[in-house]
Each structure stands twice: as structure tokens, then as C-alpha cells.
Design a protein around this motif. Structure first.
Motif, PDB file in Angstrom:
ATOM      1  N   SER A 635       0.818  -1.213   0.000  1.00  0.00           N
ATOM      2  CA  SER A 635       0.000   0.000   0.000  1.00  0.00           C
ATOM      3  C   SER A 635       0.850   1.261   0.000  1.00  0.00           C
ATOM      4  O   SER A 635       0.320   2.355  -0.095  1.00  0.00           O
ATOM      5  CB  SER A 635      -0.935   0.008   1.216  1.00  0.00           C
ATOM      6  OG  SER A 635      -0.198  -0.003   2.424  1.00  0.00           O
ATOM      7  N   TYR A 636       2.179   1.108   0.114  1.00  0.00           N
ATOM      8  CA  TYR A 636       3.068   2.262   0.015  1.00  0.00           C
ATOM      9  C   TYR A 636       4.440   1.796  -0.457  1.00  0.00           C
ATOM     10  O   TYR A 636       4.794   0.610  -0.343  1.00  0.00           O
ATOM     11  CB  TYR A 636       3.174   3.029   1.331  1.00  0.00           C
ATOM     12  CG  TYR A 636       3.776   2.277   2.492  1.00  0.00           C
ATOM     13  CD1 TYR A 636       5.155   2.289   2.724  1.00  0.00           C
ATOM     14  CD2 TYR A 636       2.981   1.565   3.377  1.00  0.00           C
ATOM     15  CE1 TYR A 636       5.718   1.613   3.795  1.00  0.00           C
ATOM     16  CE2 TYR A 636       3.529   0.881   4.452  1.00  0.00           C
ATOM     17  CZ  TYR A 636       4.899   0.911   4.647  1.00  0.00           C
ATOM     18  OH  TYR A 636       5.453   0.246   5.711  1.00  0.00           O
ATOM     19  N   ASP A 637       5.216   2.728  -0.985  1.00  0.00           N
ATOM     20  CA  ASP A 637       6.522   2.429  -1.561  1.00  0.00           C
ATOM     21  C   ASP A 637       7.471   1.833  -0.521  1.00  0.00           C
ATOM     22  O   ASP A 637       7.642   2.386   0.567  1.00  0.00           O
ATOM     23  CB  ASP A 637       7.128   3.716  -2.140  1.00  0.00           C
ATOM     24  CG  ASP A 637       8.489   3.486  -2.773  1.00  0.00           C
ATOM     25  OD1 ASP A 637       8.599   2.551  -3.570  1.00  0.00           O
ATOM     26  OD2 ASP A 637       9.423   4.244  -2.465  1.00  0.00           O
ATOM     27  N   GLY A 638       8.067   0.687  -0.859  1.00  0.00           N
ATOM     28  CA  GLY A 638       9.052   0.064   0.019  1.00  0.00           C
ATOM     29  C   GLY A 638       8.473  -0.766   1.138  1.00  0.00           C
ATOM     30  O   GLY A 638       9.227  -1.265   1.990  1.00  0.00           O
ATOM     31  N   GLN A 639       7.158  -0.961   1.181  1.00  0.00           N
ATOM     32  CA  GLN A 639       6.534  -1.653   2.309  1.00  0.00           C
ATOM     33  C   GLN A 639       7.060  -3.074   2.480  1.00  0.00           C
ATOM     34  O   GLN A 639       7.380  -3.500   3.592  1.00  0.00           O
ATOM     35  CB  GLN A 639       5.014  -1.678   2.140  1.00  0.00           C
ATOM     36  CG  GLN A 639       4.283  -2.330   3.303  1.00  0.00           C
ATOM     37  CD  GLN A 639       2.772  -2.299   3.138  1.00  0.00           C
ATOM     38  OE1 GLN A 639       2.269  -1.963   2.061  1.00  0.00           O
ATOM     39  NE2 GLN A 639       2.051  -2.636   4.184  1.00  0.00           N
ATOM     40  N   ALA A 640       7.153  -3.820   1.382  1.00  0.00           N
ATOM     41  CA  ALA A 640       7.603  -5.213   1.487  1.00  0.00           C
ATOM     42  C   ALA A 640       9.022  -5.286   2.027  1.00  0.00           C
ATOM     43  O   ALA A 640       9.331  -6.122   2.893  1.00  0.00           O
ATOM     44  CB  ALA A 640       7.510  -5.882   0.117  1.00  0.00           C
ATOM     45  N   ALA A 641       9.902  -4.413   1.546  1.00  0.00           N
ATOM     46  CA  ALA A 641      11.288  -4.418   2.007  1.00  0.00           C
ATOM     47  C   ALA A 641      11.386  -4.021   3.472  1.00  0.00           C
ATOM     48  O   ALA A 641      12.199  -4.574   4.229  1.00  0.00           O
ATOM     49  CB  ALA A 641      12.122  -3.477   1.148  1.00  0.00           C
ATOM     50  N   ILE A 642      10.576  -3.057   3.895  1.00  0.00           N
ATOM     51  CA  ILE A 642      10.584  -2.612   5.292  1.00  0.00           C
ATOM     52  C   ILE A 642      10.166  -3.753   6.215  1.00  0.00           C
ATOM     53  O   ILE A 642      10.781  -4.000   7.262  1.00  0.00           O
ATOM     54  CB  ILE A 642       9.663  -1.392   5.463  1.00  0.00           C
ATOM     55  CG1 ILE A 642      10.289  -0.163   4.789  1.00  0.00           C
ATOM     56  CG2 ILE A 642       9.390  -1.112   6.939  1.00  0.00           C
ATOM     57  CD1 ILE A 642       9.352   1.022   4.687  1.00  0.00           C
ATOM     58  N   GLU A 643       9.126  -4.490   5.829  1.00  0.00           N
ATOM     59  CA  GLU A 643       8.649  -5.587   6.665  1.00  0.00           C
ATOM     60  C   GLU A 643       9.611  -6.768   6.638  1.00  0.00           C
ATOM     61  O   GLU A 643       9.758  -7.489   7.626  1.00  0.00           O
ATOM     62  CB  GLU A 643       7.250  -5.988   6.234  1.00  0.00           C
ATOM     63  CG  GLU A 643       6.223  -4.886   6.489  1.00  0.00           C
ATOM     64  CD  GLU A 643       4.801  -5.260   6.115  1.00  0.00           C
ATOM     65  OE1 GLU A 643       4.576  -6.428   5.726  1.00  0.00           O
ATOM     66  OE2 GLU A 643       3.920  -4.394   6.214  1.00  0.00           O
ATOM     67  N   LEU A 644      10.308  -6.951   5.507  1.00  0.00           N
ATOM     68  CA  LEU A 644      11.314  -8.002   5.437  1.00  0.00           C
ATOM     69  C   LEU A 644      12.494  -7.673   6.358  1.00  0.00           C
ATOM     70  O   LEU A 644      13.025  -8.548   7.047  1.00  0.00           O
ATOM     71  CB  LEU A 644      11.795  -8.155   3.993  1.00  0.00           C
ATOM     72  CG  LEU A 644      12.753  -9.310   3.700  1.00  0.00           C
ATOM     73  CD1 LEU A 644      12.081 -10.652   3.966  1.00  0.00           C
ATOM     74  CD2 LEU A 644      13.247  -9.241   2.258  1.00  0.00           C
ATOM     75  N   GLU A 645      12.888  -6.417   6.393  1.00  0.00           N
ATOM     76  CA  GLU A 645      13.958  -5.987   7.293  1.00  0.00           C
ATOM     77  C   GLU A 645      13.541  -6.180   8.745  1.00  0.00           C
ATOM     78  O   GLU A 645      14.335  -6.653   9.575  1.00  0.00           O
ATOM     79  CB  GLU A 645      14.306  -4.525   7.046  1.00  0.00           C
ATOM     80  CG  GLU A 645      15.391  -3.985   7.964  1.00  0.00           C
ATOM     81  CD  GLU A 645      15.594  -2.488   7.831  1.00  0.00           C
ATOM     82  OE1 GLU A 645      16.539  -1.958   8.451  1.00  0.00           O
ATOM     83  OE2 GLU A 645      14.810  -1.833   7.126  1.00  0.00           O
ATOM     84  N   ALA A 646      12.304  -5.811   9.072  1.00  0.00           N
ATOM     85  CA  ALA A 646      11.821  -5.969  10.445  1.00  0.00           C
ATOM     86  C   ALA A 646      11.833  -7.436  10.863  1.00  0.00           C
ATOM     87  O   ALA A 646      12.186  -7.771  11.999  1.00  0.00           O
ATOM     88  CB  ALA A 646      10.406  -5.391  10.564  1.00  0.00           C
ATOM     89  N   LEU A 647      11.466  -8.316   9.943  1.00  0.00           N
ATOM     90  CA  LEU A 647      11.489  -9.751  10.242  1.00  0.00           C
ATOM     91  C   LEU A 647      12.928 -10.219  10.463  1.00  0.00           C
ATOM     92  O   LEU A 647      13.213 -10.983  11.389  1.00  0.00           O
ATOM     93  CB  LEU A 647      10.847 -10.527   9.086  1.00  0.00           C
ATOM     94  CG  LEU A 647      10.801 -12.048   9.230  1.00  0.00           C
ATOM     95  CD1 LEU A 647       9.918 -12.453  10.411  1.00  0.00           C
ATOM     96  CD2 LEU A 647      10.289 -12.699   7.936  1.00  0.00           C
ATOM     97  N   ALA A 648      13.857  -9.764   9.625  1.00  0.00           N
ATOM     98  CA  ALA A 648      15.248 -10.184   9.733  1.00  0.00           C
ATOM     99  C   ALA A 648      15.871  -9.761  11.049  1.00  0.00           C
ATOM    100  O   ALA A 648      16.787 -10.420  11.558  1.00  0.00           O
ATOM    101  CB  ALA A 648      16.056  -9.615   8.569  1.00  0.00           C
ATOM    102  N   GLU A 649      15.392  -8.664  11.623  1.00  0.00           N
ATOM    103  CA  GLU A 649      15.939  -8.184  12.889  1.00  0.00           C
ATOM    104  C   GLU A 649      15.640  -9.129  14.041  1.00  0.00           C
ATOM    105  O   GLU A 649      16.280  -9.045  15.099  1.00  0.00           O
ATOM    106  CB  GLU A 649      15.397  -6.793  13.202  1.00  0.00           C
ATOM    107  CG  GLU A 649      15.999  -5.717  12.303  1.00  0.00           C
ATOM    108  CD  GLU A 649      15.427  -4.347  12.588  1.00  0.00           C
ATOM    109  OE1 GLU A 649      14.275  -4.273  13.067  1.00  0.00           O
ATOM    110  OE2 GLU A 649      16.119  -3.356  12.331  1.00  0.00           O
ATOM    111  N   ALA A 650      14.689 -10.027  13.849  1.00  0.00           N
ATOM    112  CA  ALA A 650      14.320 -10.969  14.904  1.00  0.00           C
ATOM    113  C   ALA A 650      15.251 -12.184  14.942  1.00  0.00           C
ATOM    114  O   ALA A 650      15.110 -13.050  15.812  1.00  0.00           O
ATOM    115  CB  ALA A 650      12.875 -11.435  14.710  1.00  0.00           C
ATOM    116  N   ALA A 651      16.206 -12.276  14.002  1.00  0.00           N
ATOM    117  CA  ALA A 651      17.120 -13.422  13.950  1.00  0.00           C
ATOM    118  C   ALA A 651      18.563 -12.947  14.025  1.00  0.00           C
ATOM    119  O   ALA A 651      18.884 -11.811  13.674  1.00  0.00           O
ATOM    120  CB  ALA A 651      16.890 -14.219  12.665  1.00  0.00           C
ATOM    121  N   GLU A 652      19.429 -13.836  14.472  1.00  0.00           N
ATOM    122  CA  GLU A 652      20.856 -13.541  14.504  1.00  0.00           C
ATOM    123  C   GLU A 652      21.460 -13.782  13.124  1.00  0.00           C
ATOM    124  O   GLU A 652      20.888 -14.471  12.286  1.00  0.00           O
ATOM    125  CB  GLU A 652      21.553 -14.423  15.546  1.00  0.00           C
ATOM    126  CG  GLU A 652      21.072 -14.206  16.968  1.00  0.00           C
ATOM    127  CD  GLU A 652      21.407 -12.819  17.495  1.00  0.00           C
ATOM    128  OE1 GLU A 652      22.458 -12.279  17.097  1.00  0.00           O
ATOM    129  OE2 GLU A 652      20.615 -12.276  18.286  1.00  0.00           O
TER     130      GLU A 652
END
Length: 782
Positions: A635-652
Motif C-alpha cells: 500500500s506504500y513504496d518500500g513496504q515489502a522491504a521494510i517488513e522483510l527488514e523488520a522480520l530479519a531483525e528478529a534473527a541472529e
């Protein structure tokens, strides 16, 4: 008191003339000079000019030496000296030191940005004994509106939107007193003579909504009550209107999203003070310093574990856009009974922020329940700046209020030029000599209202700086509105390749000359070969470049539809590896689509129908986000990448996936030879991701491995190019470098291998910095 130092007093009287350029008007510079000269018993005068400030001082050598030292080292808080020239002139008979009226001439002035409320004014704002107690427009020479209210230069009150507010005797006395903090403060006012605030109901409010009205302190008090009760307010600020609502009221935030037609893009929030901000976000020292700085930007910071704001403020996001009050009106509102307020730009969808009263009432009437307005006009709109901290320093997402139109010093001279930027996240840039003036964020040039704002800002900034461009630089994409503006201007046009402009912008702000390796990762850019670029490794400088490497191209099925629907990119990458068998995979990105839709997409990919090839890094992120089931549409520019980054932050950190580095095929387009170079192929990574999904590896681990893979592959590609070219300087640019994990990994990896790595600090890595690169390249060509 200034301490005299230097050679013994010779008794000889000397007179010196100083010409000072930079941000030296509207920031208390003349009063500073006056007091400094008076304390040193020097005679002379100071005045504003269209080039900055000019002054002459006369006295004994030791006093003059102390004067010049203090002039350079003890400037007012908002002043920035860009140039200082001094010469000796003949002494004359005079007594005392005077502030003269402004002088005209050729303009090379720098305009002060808008600034937050200073501590002195804040103390007076809440002092019942002060005559400006709870006055929403309290200001002085050290704070308040500047760029947004200036209508012309030199910066004097008649050339601001305060011209319609004659000062009362008490304000006039302060204004003319060199020892007063409000000496020649152009926005100075008080409740007796200055702007007033009022509360009024929405023109489109339903009959069931209570009518609201009021002026002055009553209006502010009523506005606070409305916010406490969950209503949505449109609030007029310095550079435009905000839409505000209680950030902890879930239903109120939901109503704001529905009315504003902003489904999931994060809202910014305002906390009352630093202590309140630290209850919402985990702030490091740099983030705290940025929040309390005169520029007062929105700072993107990690949420606290028990952050009290509604999850709807920043859905699926561990970060929060946070700011502190920067106007007296904000400080008054934040005394309400709430932890924080959503404070988001007042617009609908992708329209520019509203700043004119009638337009705001019309456009926002269906969103806001009430309007808190005032009668001080805003001359030019300006959004809030947005910053994230990277490697301990600021990284702009959006450069606007507080920073625009500060200059960026170029590493070489240019003629008067205009860079009109790109289509998305547009900002324009004017250059003259070694100074480049980047405008505030304008927005996406995809509708008439934003294009009108683009044209208005060009006219305003060019007039304010008195720069008449001799040529225009634009993007090579012929259909961008900015490019069409350039071609219709009648001026000579330099078309600059999109990613070359990104690279040049990073080089220019870092003062680099010669050649470098440019790593430019973004979503979309018109390539020299007619394809869509976005995962690029360039070699060159301002005079030209060659494409030394790139991501392997993949079709964009449906063109722009593939940007809006990341599942299409997942299908495209898998189709490239396994053909139509990809559509039989039991993956959410594929299986949740209808059979007809899958058949149509398969046919498009098989036959190359409406599927332009692209090397985009942004689309690579989209594909992996879709494979992990994070985001099938955005629904906005870069949304998928932002959420992928947020998910990656949960792992080492958990290693990298395989990839291939090979030789790209050579070719030509429109008469230009496209040299062969390195091709970076992530097909092996996708096969391993499919294997991990089948083995139920946690999505966070896959996301982390993906980030590590892109960084590792990018680093290895850079090292290969460095080995073949002998270049050790690498610049990182493009919107994908807003991703913290990728940026950290690539930066650290390249530095560890002995490379000199340069990133953006003064302008955004996204398309908001493109115009700077355009004028740098065009400046060299002209």
C-alpha cells in the motif's frame, strides 16, 4: 565579555571591512556583531545585503584581532558562516557602532531554515509573569519560522508573512534594543499585536458532531479536550498542516487511517519531551541529540517493548517515527492528558501537504473533525524532515523543514543551474559557483497538485536566492513530469542517467573528485540500454560512467503492477529458474492466486508480454518478502522491504545463501555501446530458500540470510571491480540503502577489506538526493 589577546596595543587605529556569506540573516547575526563591537569599544556599522552581511569595524589592533576571532568562533546558534572575506580600508571619523538599513546588490544569500522553539522562549511561554505567557507565536532571534515565511530578500519584516502585523510599542522597543534577545527578530510579536489562533469546526462535519469555536487560549484548551476525547484535529504549523490524534487511542487512529486513505504506512508521533519520548522508543545518544536539535526532525527509533502507542500507528514495524514539539503551539497542546499524538502530514493519499487555509479546509474537511488554525500566512509549504541513525550519524529519509534550503558545498564551480530531480520523492536543486541549494521534499510527481507545488517551489527558491538558471538537468526518463518541465523550459537541457545521478550526489556531498565505484541499489531507474536498472555497480565520476556490473535482469510481469504486487516478482524469479513449473509450487505467494490469474501471468512471462526486464534490487526484496508470505500486495513504496527488514531483525546473523558471479552479455542501445561487465545472479539463493521453506526453517532466519547474501554478494562484486580498476573509493547510494541491516553489513564488510566507503549524510540516499547529482554532472559538462 571578550578577552583581548594578541600583540601589545600599538595605539594605531585600523579599519576593516568584512563580507560574510552563509546563513547570517534572521538569526541574530547583526545584534551579535553590534554587541561584540560595543564590548570591544570598536566603532563602525553592520548591515544586511543580498549577499549576506557586510560590516566595517574600526579600532586598535588587539581589539580588532579579538573581534575577528569571536566573529568566527562565537556565532549565534542558528548562524552558519560559509565565507568570510576581510580587507583594510581607510579609517574615518565616527562615534559608536550602528546597525544600518539593508543594501541591495547581486544575491548569493543563504536562507535560514525554520527552527524549533529555543529554551529561553519555552521558559517564557510557561511563565505566568511574562507578557507572552501561553502565547502560541512566541519567538526570538534564536528560534522560530524563517524559510516558510520569507517572501523576498534581504530578510526584513516587510518581506515576510509578518508584514501584516504592525508591532505594538512594547514589541517595537524590544525590536530596536540591541541588548534584547528580540533585536531585529522579524517574526517578533505578542498577544496584543501578533497572529492569533482559533478553533473551528470542519466545513463538512456531520450534524451529529458538536460545533467548536474559540480564539486564543480558549481555542488551545478546547483543542486539547477534543484530542483527549479521540477526535481528529487539523493543526496549522510552520510549514503546513498536521493531522493529529491521540496515538494511544486505537479507534481514533483507525478512523484517521480510514479517512486519510492510508492503510498501513507508518504515522509519525510527537511526545511532550525527551523523557516521554524515551517511554516510547529506545534512544541512543545520537537520536536524543537529533530530537532536541534546532532542526527538530522526525527520528526513526526502535520501539520500547511496552510502547503504549496503538499498533496501528506503525503496523508490522518495530520502529517508530518520533519527534518533539518544535513550535509554541505544539508545546501548549502536549500539556494534554495523552502519552503522544499522531502528528502526520495533512493530505489525502499522495497529495502534497496542505498549507493554505482555504485549501486545507476544503481538502481536509472530510478527515478532520475540527481545525486549529491561525492567521499568520505560510508562504511556502515544507514537510517534517525524517532521519534514521546509521553508523552513529544521521541518514536522511526526507530532507525538509529545519534543513532546507541549507547549502551543500560542491567540489568544483558550476554556472547557475537547476536540477529538477526524479519522479518519486522529488526535490529540486539550484547551484551557483560552489553552492548547491537543495529544496525541501516535494513528493511524488504523479498528480497535478504535486506538480503545481514543484513549479511553485522552483520559482520561490530561484527568486529567493536570485539564481537564474542557464541550463537544466533532468532524468533521462522522457516521461517524468520533471523531465517534461525541463524540455519545455526553453533552456539547454542535460539528461542525466538516474543511477549516475545517485552516484554523483554521494560523491558531491563527500567532496570527492576523480573516479570511484558507485554501488546504487534502488527500485526503479531508466537505464542507458532502455531497460529498468536498480542493482548497479558503476565506475566513473561526474564526467561519465560505465556499468561495471549489475544484478541479473528479471521480467517485471505487468510493469508497474509488479511493483504494487510483490507476488508477481516471486513468480518471475521462480519462472526464470524452473519455467511454468513455478506456478504449481505450494507456496502462499503462488497458491493463493486464482488459476486464471496464474495462467495469465505465466503467459506474460513465457511470451515476454508487458514484462520489461529489470535489474532492480528493490524488486529482489519484494520477491523474497512475497515468498515468505509477508506481503503479496503493498500500500506504500518500500513496504515489502521494510517488513522483510523488520522480520530479519528478529534473527541472529546466520550465514549466506549461494549466488553466482559471472560475465554479463554485451550489447547496444540507441547507438550507445553497453559494455560487458559482472552479472550477479541470485538464482541459487532462490532454490535454497525453497529448500529452507520445505524444511520449515523460521522465516526470520531466511530473511536474515537473505540480507547477508545481498551484502556479501555486493561486497564481493565491489572487490572484483576494485581489483580490475585499481579504485578503492566506493560510494553507496539508492533507496535500498535506507535498509539498516544491508547498509551495516556492506559498509562494515568493505571497510574490513580496506576499501574507502562513502555514504550519504547531507541528502537522502533515495530519489530525494537525485537533483544534487544532476547539477554536479551538468555543472561539469557546462
Amino acid at each position: 565579555m571578550v578577552q583581548l589577546a594578541g600583540r601589545p596595543d600599538s595605539g594605531v587605529v585600523t579599519r576593516r571591512r568584512f563580507a560574510i556569506g552563509g546563513i547570517v540573516q534572521g538569526v541574530g547575526f547583526r545584534p551579535f556583531v553590534y554587541r561584540l563591537a560595543r564590548d570591544l569599544s570598536l566603532t563602525g556599522w553592520v548591515r544586511n545585503t543580498t549577499a549576506g552581511v557586510e560590516l566595517e569595524v574600526q579600532g586598535k589592533d588587539a581589539a580588532l584581532a579579538a573581534f575577528e576571532r569571536s566573529l568566527r568562533e562565537e556565532t549565534p546558534p542558528l548562524a552558519v558562516i560559509a565565507s568570510l572575506a576581510a580587507e583594510e580600508v581607510a579609517p574615518c571619523e565616527e562615534t559608536g557602532f550602528r546597525i544600518l538599513g539593508s543594501a541591495g546588490g547581486a544575491s548569493t544569500i543563504q536562507v535560514a531554515p525554520d527552527s524549533n522553539l529555543c529554551s529561553d522562549c519555552l521558559r517564557e511561554l510557561f511563565d505566568p509573569a511574562d507578557r507572552r505567557y501561553r502565547y502560541p507565536f512566541i519567538t526570538c532571534t534564536n528560534c522560530g519560522p524563517r524559510y516558510s515565511i520569507i517572501t523576498g530578500i534581504p530578510y526584513d519584516r516587510p518581506k515576510t508573512t509578518m508584514a501584516g502585523f504592525p508591532m505594538c510599542p512594547a514589541c517595537l522597543e524590544e525590536y530596536h534594543d540591541p541588548d534584547n534577545r528580540r533585536f531585529h527578530a522579524q517574526p517578533v510579536a505578542c498577544p496584543a499585536c501578533g497572529p492569533q489562533v482559533r478553533l473551528q469546526g470542519s466545513p463538512h462535519a456531520s450534524a451529529s458532531q458538536p460545533g467548536q469555536s474559540g480564539r486564543g487560549e480558549n481555542a488551545v484548551g478546547s483543542a486539547v479536550e477534543l484530542l483527549e476525547n479521540g477526535l481528529i484535529l487539523a493543526i496549522k504549523g510552520i510549514g503546513g498542516y498536521h493531522l493529529a490524534v491521540n496515538a494511544c487511542d486505537h479507534s481514533a487512529v483507525q478512523r484517521l487511517r480510514e479517512r486519510k486513505k492510508r492503510d498501513e504506512k507508518p504515522f509519525a508521533v510527537m511526545a511532550a519531551d525527551l523523557a516521554a519520548a524515551q517511554r516510547l522508543a529506545l534512544l541512543n545518544e545520537t537520536e536524543r541529540r537529533l530530537l532536541t536539535a534546532p532542526e527538530s526532525p522526525i527520528v526513526i527509533a526502535r520501539k520500547t517493548r511496552d510502547c503504549p502507542v496503538s499498533p496501528l500507528v506503525a503496523p508490522n514495524n518495530g520502529w517508530l517515527g518520533l519527534m518533539l514539539p518544535y513550535t509554541p503551539l505544539h508545546h501548549l497542546l502536549m500539556r494534554g492528558n495523552f502519552e503522544a499524538l499522531v502528528m502526520t502530514s495533512a493530505n489525502v493519499s499522495d497529495e502534497p501537504i496542505a498549507f493554505e487555509d482555504d485549501d486545507a479546509l476544503e481538502r481536509l474537511g472530510g478527515i478532520a473533525d475540527c481545525f486549529l488554525v491561525h492567521d499568520r500566512p505560510i508562504h511556502i509549504r515544507s514537510d517534517d524532515s525524517v532521519i534514521r541513525v546509521f553508523q552513529g550519524s544521521p541518514l536522511f529519509y526526507r530532507r525538509a523543514r529545519g534543513y532546507a534550503p541549507r547549502t551543500v558545498r560542491l567540489p568544483f564551480e558550476t554556472p547557475p543551474l537547476l536540477g529538477v530531480g526524479a519522479e518519486l520523492k522529488n526535490a529540486i536543486c539550484l547551484s551557483n559557483g560552489r553552492e548547491a541549494f537543495l529544496s525541501q521534499h516535494i513528493g511524488d510527481l504523479q498528480n497535478s497538485s504535486t506538480y503545481d507545488s514543484f513549479r511553485r517551489i522552483i520559482g520561490h527558491l530561484a527568486g529567493l536566492l536570485e539564481i537564474t538558471p542557464r541550463a537544466i538537468a533532468c532524468d533521462q526518463h522522457p516521461d517524468y513530469l520533471s523531465s517534461l518541465y525541463a524540455t519545455e523550459s526553453g533552456l539547454p537541457v542535460t539528461a542525466v542517467q538516474h543511477h549516475h545521478a545517485h552516484m554523483a550526489a554521494c560523491m558531491a556531498e563527500n567532496g570527492l573528485k576523480g573516479e570511484a565505484i558507485g554501488v546504487v541499489f534502488d527500485g526503479t531507474g531508466y537505464g542507458s540500454d532502455g531497460t529498468i536498472w536498480g542493482g548497479e555497480f558503476l565506475v566513473g565520476g561526474y564526467d561519465g560512467f560505465r556499468r561495471a556490473g549489475h544484478f541479473r535482469t528479471v521480467p517485471l510481469p505487468g510493469g508497474d503492477a509488479a511493483v504494487r504486487e510483490p507476488w508477481r516478482m516471486a513468480a518471475a524469479y521462480l519462472h526464470q529458474i524452473m519455467g511454468t513449473d513455478a506456478f504449481a509450487l505450494d507456496l502462499p505467494a503462488i497458491a493463493r492466486q486464482g488459476e486464471l490469474e496464474k495462467e495469465m501471468l505465466a503467459a506474460m512471462l513465457e511470451k515476454g508480454i508487458n514484462s520489461p526486464p529489470s535489474s532492480s534490487c528493490g524488486r529482489l526484496f519484494d520477491a523474497v518478502a512475497a515468498l515468505l508470505g509477508l506481503r503479496h500486495t503493498v500500500s506504500y513504496d518500500g513496504q515489502a522491504a521494510i517488513e522483510l527488514e523488520a522480520l530479519a531483525e528478529a534473527a541472529e546473523d546466520d550465514g549466506v545463501y549461494p549466488y553466482r558471479i559471472g560475465e554479463a552479455p554485451s550489447g547496444s542501445s540507441a547507438g550507445a555501446v553497453i559494455a560487458s561487465g559482472i552479472e550477479l545472479d541470485f538464482s541459487p539463493m532462490f532454490l535454497k530458500i525453497l529448500s529452507d521453506l520445505a524444511d520449515t526453517v523460521p522465516a526470520a532466519v531466511i530473511a536474515r540470510r537473505f540480507h547477508g547474501t545481498v551484502a556479501h554478494a555486493g561486497t564481493e562484486t565491489c572487490l572484483r571491480i576494485a581489483a580490475s580498476t585499481g579504485l578503492e573509493r566506493i560510494v553507496l547510494s539508492g533507496g535500498v540503502f535506507q535498509n539498516r541491516i544491508l547498509s551495516d553489513l556492506m559498509y562494515s564488510g568493505l571497510v574490513a577489506r580496506g576499501m574507502q566507503v562513502y555514504t550519504h549524510r547531507l541528502v537522502p540516499p533515495n530519489d530525494g538526493g537525485i537533483a544534487l547529482g544532476q547539477v554536479a554532472i551538468a555543472g561539469r559538462r557546462n
